[in-house]
Design an enzyme around this catalytic site. Structure first.
Site, mmCIF file in Angstrom:
data_model
loop_
_atom_site.group_PDB
_atom_site.id
_atom_site.type_symbol
_atom_site.label_atom_id
_atom_site.label_comp_id
_atom_site.label_asym_id
_atom_site.label_seq_id
_atom_site.Cartn_x
_atom_site.Cartn_y
_atom_site.Cartn_z
ATOM 1 N N ASN A 13 12.663 -14.680 16.829
ATOM 2 C CA ASN A 13 14.114 -14.867 16.708
ATOM 3 C C ASN A 13 14.726 -15.231 18.053
ATOM 4 O O ASN A 13 15.601 -16.096 18.133
ATOM 5 C CB ASN A 13 14.773 -13.600 16.141
ATOM 6 C CG ASN A 13 14.633 -13.535 14.637
ATOM 7 O OD1 ASN A 13 15.344 -14.228 13.908
ATOM 8 N ND2 ASN A 13 13.702 -12.731 14.159
ATOM 9 N N HIS A 108 18.229 -7.887 10.469
ATOM 10 C CA HIS A 108 17.291 -6.974 9.807
ATOM 11 C C HIS A 108 16.672 -7.674 8.596
ATOM 12 O O HIS A 108 17.390 -8.313 7.813
ATOM 13 C CB HIS A 108 18.010 -5.696 9.372
ATOM 14 C CG HIS A 108 17.075 -4.684 8.809
ATOM 15 N ND1 HIS A 108 16.270 -3.895 9.612
ATOM 16 C CD2 HIS A 108 16.768 -4.361 7.533
ATOM 17 C CE1 HIS A 108 15.523 -3.123 8.836
ATOM 18 N NE2 HIS A 108 15.802 -3.386 7.575
#
Ligand code: GAR
Length: 193
Positions: A13, A108
């Site tokens: 990410n 998440h």
């Protein structure tokens, strides 16, 4: 817009954000990577993009407050506006939250509030859920709680293994995080006009 990214592990990410010309051209400046794991692969990725790192181990401090205060002391002179958690596996407590109220964003790999905490993908797969997903949200003092910014579903395909599902979730994460930051940059640029 000056940000710090926090990560603990692989850093896919982090890299999706760091490599985006679109984000950079709209004014994203990653001033610092904060990492709590000295062996984490994300550190190699930061090197590749010439992004400074602050490796900070909880074990080196008497308590969590002192650990987080060291991070705040590092961020303040850099005039950080947003903190982006990207696979940062520590609970954030009031020392950091108080320094950046409503300015800490987390990603998440589940449709929160389902499967908060560790090993969310593994648990969703084991539960046999036909639909799982990704949540990006502002954090509060809970574990993976706080106001949701964006949620996207990821459908489990008939032949999915845990690995193939995980790969699609990560792809979704990378696109979503870029989009959320893009929206934030556009909003910030609008306010600055
Ligand atoms: C991502 O799936 C992220 O959503 C998750 O850790 C992974 C990090 O991957 N975060 C959490 O579970 C936070 N509770 P990456 O290191 O390849 O970016």
């Amino acid at each position: 817009m000056r940000v710090a990214v926090f990560a603990s592990g692989n850093g896919s990410n982090f890299e999706a954000i760091a490599k985006s010309d679109e984000l950079r051209n709209l004014g994203l400046e990653i001033e610092l990577l904060v990492c709590d794991q000295p062996q984490a692969h994300v550190l190699k990725r930061a090197e590749k993009y010439h992004i400074p790192v602050f490796v900070n181990r909880l074990a080196d401090y008497p308590d969590r407050n002192a650990y987080e205060q060291a991070i705040v002391d590092k961020l303040k002179p850099l005039k950080i506006e947003y903190v982006l958690l990207a696979g940062y596996m520590k609970v954030v407590t009031k020392t950091l939250l108080g320094a950046y109220p409503n300015r800490i964003i987390n990603i998440h790999p589940s449709l929160l509030p389902k499967f908060s905490g560790l090993e969310a993908i593994e648990r969703a797969f084991a539960a046999g859920d036909e639909v799982t997903g990704v949540t990006i949200h502002y954090i509060d003092e809970g574990v993976d709680t706080g106001p949701v910014i964006k949620q996207c579903k990821v459908v489990r395909l008939r032949n999915d293994t845990e690995a193939s599902l995980e790969a699609r979730i990560h792809q979704t994460e990378h696109q979503m995080y870029r989009q959320v930051i893009l929206d934030l940059l556009n909003k910030n640029n609008e306010v600055a006009k």
